[in-house]
Design an enzyme around this catalytic site. Structure first.
Site: not given
Length: 218
Positions: A47, A145, A116
């Site tokens: 990521r 997040k 997700s």
């Protein structure tokens, strides 16, 4: 890397390492990933938010090859084109990214697609559109997040019961709170800071893997 995708995906969910270069310091992301692979990580997601496309692909190619040396699948977060160019095993997309069916049309049947999901409806739609696994969370509030509202134990249980594909839980999961997920039906846990912010990544990964096995087998 050749593997039975369905079985490989299920096994890969056990301890799913999600990279974050926030804690690279004097090391490198490649070196950190190798440490977590030595510790037993069963899947790696690359990521990256701040690299140019070319730099991302160059980095991903090296990490994908490294993962394959350990027989561990490696997927790319969000970037379908980078997945194609790097030789990664698949891609993970969020609810605001490309829809799973469109991703499948580009990548073909052999690649792994993760999606997700935050509720039963999203989970079932992702499976219907061709997702191979789900990432479900956030389980706890997390700095990774900041906009993700934590799900309850029952939320996670409802999601896993509503689909036939494996589910990995993500979001603030650590060694000391992982067993709170016992009985939810998850196939494993996805970890960011618990691995990559650790002072000794290999040792931290080993401990997390042992706890994840205990969780899934409980």
């Amino acid at each position: 890397m050749k593997f039975d995708k369905k079985e490989a995906v299920k096994n890969a969910m056990l301890l799913y390492a999600v990279t974050d270069r926030t804690w690279v310091g004097d090391s490198s992301l490649y070196a950190q990933v190798e440490e977590c692979l030595r510790g037993g990580a069963t899947m790696v997601q690359i990521r990256e938010k701040g690299l140019s496309h070319d730099a991302f692909v160059a980095e991903a190619k090296e990490i994908v090859q490294l993962c394959h040396q350990y027989d561990v699948p490696c997927v790319i977060n969000d970037d379908v084109q980078a997945c194609l160019e790097s030789g990664a095993d698949g891609v993970h997309v969020g609810q605001d990214d490309m829809e799973a069916g469109d991703v499948r049309a580009i990548l073909g049947e052999d690649k792994i697609i993760g999606v997700s999901a935050h509720c039963v409806e999203e989970a079932q739609l992702a499976e219907k559109r061709g997702a191979d696994y789900l990432g479900v969370g956030a389980v706890h509030a997390t700095g990774t997040k900041t906009d993700a509202s934590p799900l309850t134990w029952q939320d996670i249980r409802d999601i896993t019961a509503s689909v036939s594909i494996p589910v990995t839980a993500i979001g603030g999961i650590k060694l000391d709170n992982m067993m709170e997920l016992e009985g939810t039906g998850i196939a494993g846990v996805a970890i960011v800071s618990g691995i990559f912010a650790a002072e000794h990544i290999e040792e931290a990964t080993k401990a997390l893997l042992e706890r994840a096995r205990k969780l899934v087998q409980a």
